[in-house]
Write an enzyme that holds these catalytic residues in place. Structure first.
Site, PDB file in Angstrom:
ATOM      1  N   LYS A  34       0.841  -1.206   0.000  1.00 50.78           N
ATOM      2  CA  LYS A  34       0.000   0.000   0.000  1.00 50.78           C
ATOM      3  C   LYS A  34       0.869   1.247   0.000  1.00 50.78           C
ATOM      4  O   LYS A  34       0.633   2.186  -0.759  1.00 50.78           O
ATOM      5  CB  LYS A  34      -0.920   0.014   1.235  1.00 50.78           C
ATOM      6  CG  LYS A  34      -2.106  -0.899   1.116  1.00 50.78           C
ATOM      7  CD  LYS A  34      -2.835  -1.050   2.457  1.00 50.78           C
ATOM      8  CE  LYS A  34      -3.883  -2.153   2.349  1.00 50.78           C
ATOM      9  NZ  LYS A  34      -4.390  -2.605   3.639  1.00 50.78           N
TER      10      LYS A  34
ATOM     11  N   GLN B 115      -5.058  -1.373   9.562  1.00 54.10           N
ATOM     12  CA  GLN B 115      -4.965  -2.722   9.001  1.00 54.10           C
ATOM     13  C   GLN B 115      -5.616  -3.741   9.943  1.00 54.10           C
ATOM     14  O   GLN B 115      -5.349  -3.754  11.149  1.00 54.10           O
ATOM     15  CB  GLN B 115      -3.486  -3.074   8.754  1.00 54.10           C
ATOM     16  CG  GLN B 115      -3.252  -4.390   8.056  1.00 54.10           C
ATOM     17  CD  GLN B 115      -3.752  -4.428   6.608  1.00 54.10           C
ATOM     18  OE1 GLN B 115      -3.813  -3.404   5.926  1.00 54.10           O
ATOM     19  NE2 GLN B 115      -4.119  -5.606   6.143  1.00 54.10           N
TER      20      GLN B 115
ATOM     21  N   ASP C 208     -11.480   2.845   3.913  1.00 49.77           N
ATOM     22  CA  ASP C 208     -11.904   1.448   3.854  1.00 49.77           C
ATOM     23  C   ASP C 208     -13.421   1.330   3.725  1.00 49.77           C
ATOM     24  O   ASP C 208     -13.932   0.258   3.379  1.00 49.77           O
ATOM     25  CB  ASP C 208     -11.512   0.739   5.168  1.00 49.77           C
ATOM     26  CG  ASP C 208     -10.251  -0.100   5.050  1.00 49.77           C
ATOM     27  OD1 ASP C 208     -10.003  -0.634   3.955  1.00 49.77           O
ATOM     28  OD2 ASP C 208      -9.541  -0.220   6.062  1.00 49.77           O
TER      29      ASP C 208
END
Ligand code: GUN
Length: 296
Positions: free
Chosen positions: A54, A98, A121
């Site tokens: 990422k 995460q 997200d």
């Protein structure tokens, strides 16, 4: 019939190019550079790989990447304090924590502490509610990438029968909402569904997101259907570790009209959509026009 292969790797590269071009214009015309903060708690090896990837791709499209690596024993209070700082930081337009988090941390509490406008997200309860009511939301990356590939391959999805296998908050449920938003007739199937093969056989669109290696076989697939395989499973085969999807590729590809391979299908789209969401969040935060074709 042999299915057309939907090349997620090439598609994702195209999205990254679009994002990079838009970022370059934002920076040149407005002096704004989108920033993505990624928070990793602990040392889960798979998570470390994702986070590295990422960070690398964020920088490659011209955005700022802020990585926060915290000890596995980090307290909830310290993690929430970091999120509060990132929420208040105008250079940070997207925040990703995460998952999975170590067991002593409450993931729902942590995710819902993120400013919904920075929740790239799309996991915050506000974004879940906005998506579910057809309002402008931050949309979870894997379902967004899957939707983009479906639209690209099929054009209009209106009136098609879609079966989503899997009811997770991260993929199955938001995927179903997106397909409904595009006027599909949507079924969410799961481990308790009666006669799952018969349910899947009705579908024009199959999205497999169960996390069970090669569970969906060709005899479940209606001839000509479009198959999106979200699964990424590591299995041992002939003494080697290989990646396989939730669909048995060869038998499904023999029947389907189109299919995403594993690897190289949905996987690369997830990070590309994360970058797209970060750009979208940055544009919204600054009252600027959003990039076209990169949102739901
Ligand atoms: N872990 C595995 N996939 C994801 C994802 O899409 N977002 C976050 N935050 N964690 C993950």
């Amino acid at each position: 019939m042999s299915a057309q292969v939907i090349d997620g790797k090439a598609f994702a590269a195209g999205i990254r190019d679009k994002v990079a071009a838009h970022v370059a214009r934002l920076t040149a015309d407005h002096g704004i550079t989108p920033g993505l903060a990624v928070v990793l708690v602990g040392e889960d090896p798979a998570s470390q790989v994702y986070v590295r990837s990422k960070g690398k791709q964020t920088v490659e499209v011209g955005m700022n990447s802020y990585e926060h690596k915290l000890d596995a024993a980090t307290s909830e209070a310290d993690l929430l304090a970091l999120i509060a700082r990132l929420n208040a930081d105008p250079a940070v337009h997207g925040i990703l924590v995460q998952l999975p988090l170590p067991k002593h941390l409450d993931a729902d509490l942590v995710i819902n502490a993120i400013d919904p406008a920075k929740d790239v997200d799309g996991f915050h309860i506000s974004n879940v509610g906005l998506l579910g009511t057809g309002q402008k939301a931050m949309v979870p990356c894997t379902p967004l990438g899957s939707l983009m590939m479906l639209r690209d391959h099929l054009g209009s999805l209106s009136g098609l029968d879609a079966v989503v296998i899997g009811r997770s908050n991260i993929v199955g449920k938001p995927m179903a909402q997106l397909l409904l938003g595009d006027s599909c007739t949507v079924t969410i199937a799961h481990s308790r569904t009666k006669d799952l093969p018969a349910v899947v056989r009705r579908a024009d669109i199959v999205v497999a997101a169960v996390g069970r290696p090669e569970m969906v076989t060709g005899d479940w697939i209606r001839p000509g259907a479009t198959v999106i395989d979200v699964g990424i499973n590591r299995i041992e085969r002939d003494g080697k570790t290989v990646l396989v999807g939730d669909c048995h590729y060869d038998s499904c590809a023999a029947v389907a009209g189109a299919i995403t391979p594993v690897p190289g299908g949905v996987g690369p789209m997830t990070i590309a959509c994360l970058l797209a969401n970060t750009l979208t969040a940055c544009c919204r935060a600054n009252g600027l026009a959003e990039p076209e074709g990169l949102t739901a």
